[in-house]
Design an enzyme around this catalytic site. Structure first.
Site, PDB file in Angstrom:
ATOM      1  N   GLY A   1       1.167  -1.191  -0.089  1.00  0.00           N
ATOM      2  CA  GLY A   1       0.179   0.051  -0.115  1.00  0.00           C
ATOM      3  C   GLY A   1       0.848   1.157   0.112  1.00  0.00           C
TER       4      GLY A   1
ATOM      5  N   GLN B   1       0.594   7.284   4.458  1.00  0.00           N
ATOM      6  CA  GLN B   1       0.776   7.143   3.167  1.00  0.00           C
ATOM      7  C   GLN B   1      -0.022   8.291   2.610  1.00  0.00           C
ATOM      8  OE1 GLN B   1      -0.736   3.282   2.907  1.00  0.00           O
ATOM      9  NE2 GLN B   1       0.848   2.128   3.759  1.00  0.00           N
TER      10      GLN B   1
ATOM     11  N   ASP C   1       0.228  -0.807  13.353  1.00  0.00           N
ATOM     12  CA  ASP C   1       0.866  -2.069  12.617  1.00  0.00           C
ATOM     13  C   ASP C   1       1.251  -3.032  13.837  1.00  0.00           C
ATOM     14  OD1 ASP C   1       0.713  -1.164  10.047  1.00  0.00           O
ATOM     15  OD2 ASP C   1       2.748  -0.255  10.117  1.00  0.00           O
TER      16      ASP C   1
ATOM     17  N   LYS D   1      -6.327  -2.994   6.264  1.00  0.00           N
ATOM     18  CA  LYS D   1      -4.702  -3.408   6.043  1.00  0.00           C
ATOM     19  C   LYS D   1      -4.550  -4.389   5.107  1.00  0.00           C
ATOM     20  CE  LYS D   1      -3.170   0.074   8.497  1.00  0.00           C
ATOM     21  NZ  LYS D   1      -2.481   0.975   7.995  1.00  0.00           N
TER      22      LYS D   1
ATOM     23  N   ARG E   1       1.897  -9.645   9.206  1.00  0.00           N
ATOM     24  CA  ARG E   1       1.936  -9.260  10.326  1.00  0.00           C
ATOM     25  C   ARG E   1       1.082 -10.190  11.447  1.00  0.00           C
ATOM     26  NH1 ARG E   1       5.159  -4.966  10.602  1.00  0.00           N
ATOM     27  NH2 ARG E   1       4.729  -3.155   9.044  1.00  0.00           N
TER      28      ARG E   1
HETATM   29  C1  S3P Z   1       2.787   3.212   6.627  1.00  0.00           C
HETATM   30  C2  S3P Z   1       1.822   3.896   7.067  1.00  0.00           C
HETATM   31  C3  S3P Z   1       0.579   3.156   7.816  1.00  0.00           C
HETATM   32  C4  S3P Z   1       1.113   1.644   8.178  1.00  0.00           C
HETATM   33  C5  S3P Z   1       2.022   1.082   7.048  1.00  0.00           C
HETATM   34  C6  S3P Z   1       3.158   1.934   6.783  1.00  0.00           C
HETATM   35  C7  S3P Z   1       3.979   4.151   6.035  1.00  0.00           C
HETATM   36  O1  S3P Z   1      -0.315   2.929   6.848  1.00  0.00           O
HETATM   37  O2  S3P Z   1       0.012   0.895   8.464  1.00  0.00           O
HETATM   38  O3  S3P Z   1       2.208  -0.120   7.381  1.00  0.00           O
HETATM   39  O4  S3P Z   1       5.093   3.520   5.741  1.00  0.00           O
HETATM   40  O5  S3P Z   1       3.423   5.383   5.753  1.00  0.00           O
HETATM   41  P1  S3P Z   1      -1.559   4.332   6.949  1.00  0.00           P
HETATM   42  O6  S3P Z   1      -0.588   5.282   6.283  1.00  0.00           O
HETATM   43  O7  S3P Z   1      -2.420   3.607   5.834  1.00  0.00           O
HETATM   44  O8  S3P Z   1      -2.038   4.322   8.211  1.00  0.00           O
END
Ligand code: S3P
Length: 431
Positions: A96, A169, A317, A344, A390
């Site tokens: 993601g 993100q 996480d 997730k 995870r």
């Molecule tokens: C991450 C942000 C989180 C996290 C993911 C990594 C990142 O997601 O759960 O494992 O590296 O910016 P979200 O931005 O969707 O909360």
């Protein structure tokens, strides 16, 4: 047993000292920014996970050169801000972070890009990046709110955007578009999410300004190559810290671990839960805090804890492993405000509940969390990882205190973030 299954035998103790592979979040950002910057960057301890390999592969398709050196370091020669039109879709795999962050980077480029992912990534919500990027003037085509996703990029206008769901993100996606957009782009967030992008952008020479609830970037700016060691991944460390917390008398030292305050809430939660945690030798590298963590568990074991509000977002996480060890504590865990867990790599609330029940635990599921009572005895079971790294790792930890052997189905998923996990767990577990 198939090659995708892993047997976990109960353990007596966790003991040892380790340095962990590089942080996944920081590696994504360093890899992506280095590929976009001018010059050649060099990284040691870059994440060994498949997710960060997806970022590097996509950035190679866009014109960057990525070389793995004999000593394990990675060299990335960037494209100086000008991407080449790729000849095939950009495959983000399970990641993601790759899909959401890269969409922002590409939205300001005058080409069309199609981003695809695996079955799990193709189910995850992408509307959250379409909205801000379209406000800036890009066009994003989605398939019922999901990937495959096409970015029709071009010259953008700056925005002032409040992120509705806490997401680093999404914040990063907007900042990477803002980096290339004339004027000031501001992202506001009610809960401060991990700030690796802000720190990494500065490390690569960009100016980024911050207040308690906002980040502003003035574009266009160029980035220059850096040399860095990626700090150890605290989200990977979480599995071993949780495992050590399970056994009175265990002792674990993790060196050169990333301890960025927006990521380190786990240490406070474990302390509140009853573990004895010490942080030593703190240093700052490219504005990221790095240090040594020592953990041991008291004779009476873990107590109880409750996680909600901003902490739930910051620990998102780490929640599966905290829930997975909770039955062995005396008072259990209460988790709320964690609805994001449902979108997730899998529905992590549903899978944690299902797998805890498979091991004989009592647990109450809520839309945004769960209650796991303490004082329970769990037996071994066959665990469904749902192909989620995870979940596979969290239940390998829960299996250490079960009364019989456990099989993790879909254990290969651990390689998404932490391919070394099972070997290191074997190394630390005394049986
Ligand atoms: C991450 C942000 C989180 C996290 C993911 C990594 C990142 O997601 O759960 O494992 O590296 O910016 P979200 O931005 O969707 O909360």
């Amino acid at each position: 047993m198939s090659s995708q299954q892993r047997l976990i035998r109960p353990a007596k103790n966790i003991y040892g000292s380790l340095r962990l592979p590089g942080d996944k979040s920081i590696s994504h950002r360093y890899g992506m920014l280095a590929a976009f910057a001018a010059g050649t960057s060099r990284f040691t301890n870059f994440s060994t996970g498949a997710d960060c390999a997806s970022t590097l592969a996509c950035m190679s398709q866009l014109g960057a050169q990525v070389k793995k050196l004999d000593d394990g370091a990675i060299e990335v020669t960037g494209i100086g801000g000008q991407v080449s039109q790729p000849s095939s879709p950009l495959d983000c795999g399970n990641s993601g972070s790759t899909m959401r962050m890269m969409s922002g980077l590409l939205a300001a480029q005058p080409c069309e890009f199609t981003l695809i992912g695996d079955a799990s990534l193709s189910r995850r919500p992408m509307e959250r990046i379409r909205k801000p990027l379209e406000q800036m003037g890009a066009r994003i085509s989605l398939t019922e709110g999901h990937a495959p996703l096409t970015v029709h990029g071009g010259t953008l206008s700056p925005i002032d955007y409040t992120v509705p769901v806490p997401s680093a993100q999404v914040k990063t996606c907007i900042l990477l578009a803002g980096l290339q957009t004339p004027g000031e782009t501001t992202v506001r967030e009610a809960i401060r999410t991990r700030d690796h992008s802000e720190l990494a952008l500065r490390a690569f020479g960009a100016e980024v300004s911050r207040t308690a609830g906002s980040v502003t970037i003035r574009g266009p700016q160029t980035l220059s190559a850096i040399t860095a060691r990626v700090p150890g991944d605290i989200s990977s460390a979480a599995f071993f810290l949780a495992a050590a917390s399970l056994f009175p008398g265990s002792s674990l030292v993790l060196d050169s671990l990333g301890l960025n305050p927006t990521r380190a809430a786990l240490l406070d939660v474990l302390t509140h839960f009853g573990a004895q945690v010490k942080v030593l030798n703190l240093e700052e590298k490219h504005s990221e805090l790095v240090g040594m963590v020592q953990i041991s568990s008291p004779a009476q074991g873990l107590g109880s804890t409750s996680i909600s509000g901003a902490v739930a977002a910051q620990l998102i996480d780490e929640l599966p492993v905290l829930a997975a060890i909770a039955p062995y504590s005396s008072g259990g865990i209460r988790i709320r405000d964690a609805k994001e867990l449902r979108v997730k790599e899998s529905d992590r609330i549903a899978l944690v509940v299902k797998n805890l029940r498979a091991m004989g635990a009592e647990v109450t599921e809520y839309e945004d969390g769960m209650d796991v009572p303490g004082g329970q005895t769990l037996h071994g079971a066959t665990i469904d990882s749902g192909h989620d790294h995870r979940i596979a790792m969290a239940f390998a930890v829960a299996a250490l205190r079960a009364t019989s052997d456990t099989i993790i189905d879909g254990s290969e998923a651990a390689a998404i973030s932490f391919p070394e996990f099972f070997d290191l767990l074997d190394f630390l577990a005394e049986r």
